[in-house]
Design an enzyme around this catalytic site. Structure first.
Site, PDB file in Angstrom:
ATOM      1  N   ARG A   5       0.967  -1.263  -0.138  1.00 19.60           N
ATOM      2  CA  ARG A   5      -0.235  -0.279   0.015  1.00 19.60           C
ATOM      3  C   ARG A   5       1.105   0.979  -0.134  1.00 19.60           C
ATOM      4  NH1 ARG A   5      -3.452  -2.336  -1.482  1.00 19.60           N
ATOM      5  NH2 ARG A   5      -5.455  -2.803  -0.636  1.00 19.60           N
ATOM      6  N   GLU A  42      -3.261   7.325  -5.620  1.00 23.74           N
ATOM      7  CA  GLU A  42      -3.556   7.030  -6.464  1.00 23.74           C
ATOM      8  C   GLU A  42      -4.859   6.969  -7.345  1.00 23.74           C
ATOM      9  OE1 GLU A  42      -3.592   2.026  -6.838  1.00 23.74           O
ATOM     10  OE2 GLU A  42      -2.017   2.069  -5.064  1.00 23.74           O
ATOM     11  N   HIS A  84      -0.799  -0.661 -10.266  1.00 23.05           N
ATOM     12  CA  HIS A  84      -0.955  -0.898  -9.351  1.00 23.05           C
ATOM     13  C   HIS A  84      -1.870  -2.177  -9.861  1.00 23.05           C
ATOM     14  CE1 HIS A  84      -3.393  -1.438  -5.114  1.00 23.05           C
ATOM     15  NE2 HIS A  84      -3.268  -2.687  -5.650  1.00 23.05           N
TER      16      HIS A  84
HETATM   17  C1  8YV Z   1      -6.044  -4.875  -6.431  1.00 22.90           C
HETATM   18  C2  8YV Z   1      -5.096  -4.938  -3.971  1.00 22.90           C
HETATM   19  O1  8YV Z   1      -5.591  -4.343  -7.380  1.00 22.90           O
HETATM   20  O2  8YV Z   1      -6.256  -7.337  -3.316  1.00 22.90           O
HETATM   21  C3  8YV Z   1      -5.993  -5.752  -2.871  1.00 22.90           C
HETATM   22  O3  8YV Z   1      -5.967  -5.327  -1.567  1.00 22.90           O
HETATM   23  O4  8YV Z   1      -5.221  -3.860  -3.878  1.00 22.90           O
HETATM   24  C4  8YV Z   1      -5.088  -5.341  -5.169  1.00 22.90           C
HETATM   25  O5  8YV Z   1      -5.213  -6.739  -5.507  1.00 22.90           O
HETATM   26  C5  8YV Z   1      -7.528  -4.547  -5.989  1.00 22.90           C
HETATM   27  O6  8YV Z   1      -8.465  -5.071  -4.172  1.00 22.90           O
HETATM   28  C6  8YV Z   1      -8.532  -4.473  -7.448  1.00 22.90           C
HETATM   29  O7  8YV Z   1      -9.672  -3.198  -6.966  1.00 22.90           O
END
Ligand code: 8YV
Length: 312
Positions: free
Chosen positions: A231, A260, A278
């Site tokens: 993150r 982001e 990401h």
């Molecule tokens: C994804 C993420 O980009 O799993 C997570 O916490 O940040 C990523 O895998 C996101 O959740 C999909 O929109």
């Protein structure tokens, strides 16, 4: 009988929405122009929230959803969910662990390779037709280097496994030592000081906010590279920019950012950064598995069955 209502807090793919619409009436809060109107009309009916890893469900929003029973996160990270608040209200929280571990770990390794071997730069070099004017400069080997992993959870362990195969020694820092052979560092500064690559693989949220600060970057030092696939909030981005500009660290490979999809110009223009949008879990196979889990949790809850992957 009408379907139960769920609120969507993120843009979600069709392969998630199509099966979700089989079990719930979806209200698109993310794209709604008049969000207050949507809440005034539907707030009392909403039994579920579906959101992404990077999205946020503030308490002020949850307070307007008196019938809320479940939050299903399409992602492993649930730092955008006020979990204690949900627990105290009896709202269930679910996420999508395990299915994305390999893909995210692969991207960490890709960033280690891209930064150490200067691969993004080398690719731009060929495209710019610079090769005919001379050879590309030498880069750095991985063999014999140390990867310092912040957070040896599922993803951190998968990164360790992969980088050990590339000939790196592994050290890690977390809340407590684990039953593994890798070297445990009791502090993050100690980890940074032994690491050639400091790899952020811990959850986001208040407890880890800006853990990687100016002091940690100074400890990483001028032969060190920061890699972040977790993150953006874990890294003090302003301190990172200063560390890159002043040569305090060698470089950074980043798949995640503080705000982001905004990426500061100083990172965009730096020769020392490799930047990805990401994409850690961004494959057809993994996003499908995440969608299946995310919808599966909602469906299980609405059917009165145990959750597939409960957080609380
Ligand atoms: C994804 C993420 O980009 O799993 C997570 O916490 O940040 C990523 O895998 C996101 O959740 C999909 O929109």
């Amino acid at each position: 009988m009408s379907l139960p209502s769920v609120l969507l807090l993120a843009p979600l793919p069709d392969f998630l929405l199509t099966p979700l619409r089989q079990v719930a009436l979806c209200h698109d809060y993310f794209h709604a122009v008049d969000k207050d109107h949507l809440l005034a009309e539907m707030g009392a009916e909403i039994r579920g929230i579906v959101m992404a890893g990077g999205s946020v469900a503030p308490v002020t929003l949850l307070d307007q959803l008196p019938a809320l029973e479940i939050i299903s996160v399409f992602g492993v990270g649930y730092d955008g969910v006020p979990v204690e608040h949900c627990r105290s209200r009896g709202v269930r929280v679910t996420n999508t662990p395990d299915v994305l571990t390999d893909d995210v770990a692969d991207i960490a390794v890709a960033l280690v390779l891209m930064t150490s071997r200067r691969l993004a730069e080398a690719e731009r070099f060929v495209r710019a037709e610079a090769w005919s004017r001379g050879a590309f400069p030498l880069a750095h080997a991985l063999r014999g280097k140390t990867a310092g992993i912040l957070g040896l959870g599922r993803i951190g362990a998968a990164i360790a496994h992969r980088l050990a195969a590339h000939g790196l020694s592994i050290a890690y820092h977390g809340r407590q030592p684990q039953a593994v052979e890798h070297r445990y560092c009791a502090t993050l500064v100690e980890l940074a000081s032994v690491a050639d690559f400091l790899i952020v693989a811990c959850p986001g949220g208040a407890k880890t906010h800006h853990l990687v600060n100016a002091e940690v970057l100074a400890a990483l030092g001028s032969r060190g590279t920061l890699i972040n696939i977790a993150r953006g909030s874990v890294v003090d981005q302003t301190a990172l920019i200063t560390a890159l500009e002043q040569g305090i660290i060698r470089g950074a490979g980043l798949d995640v950012f503080e705000n982001e999809p905004q990426v500061p110009a100083a990172l965009l223009t730096s020769e020392k950064t490799v930047l990805l949008p990401h994409v850690g879990s961004g494959t057809h196979e993994t996003r499908q598995a995440m969608a299946d889990l995310c919808v599966g949790n909602v469906a299980a809850h609405l059917a009165g069955q145990p959750l597939l992957t409960p957080v609380c």
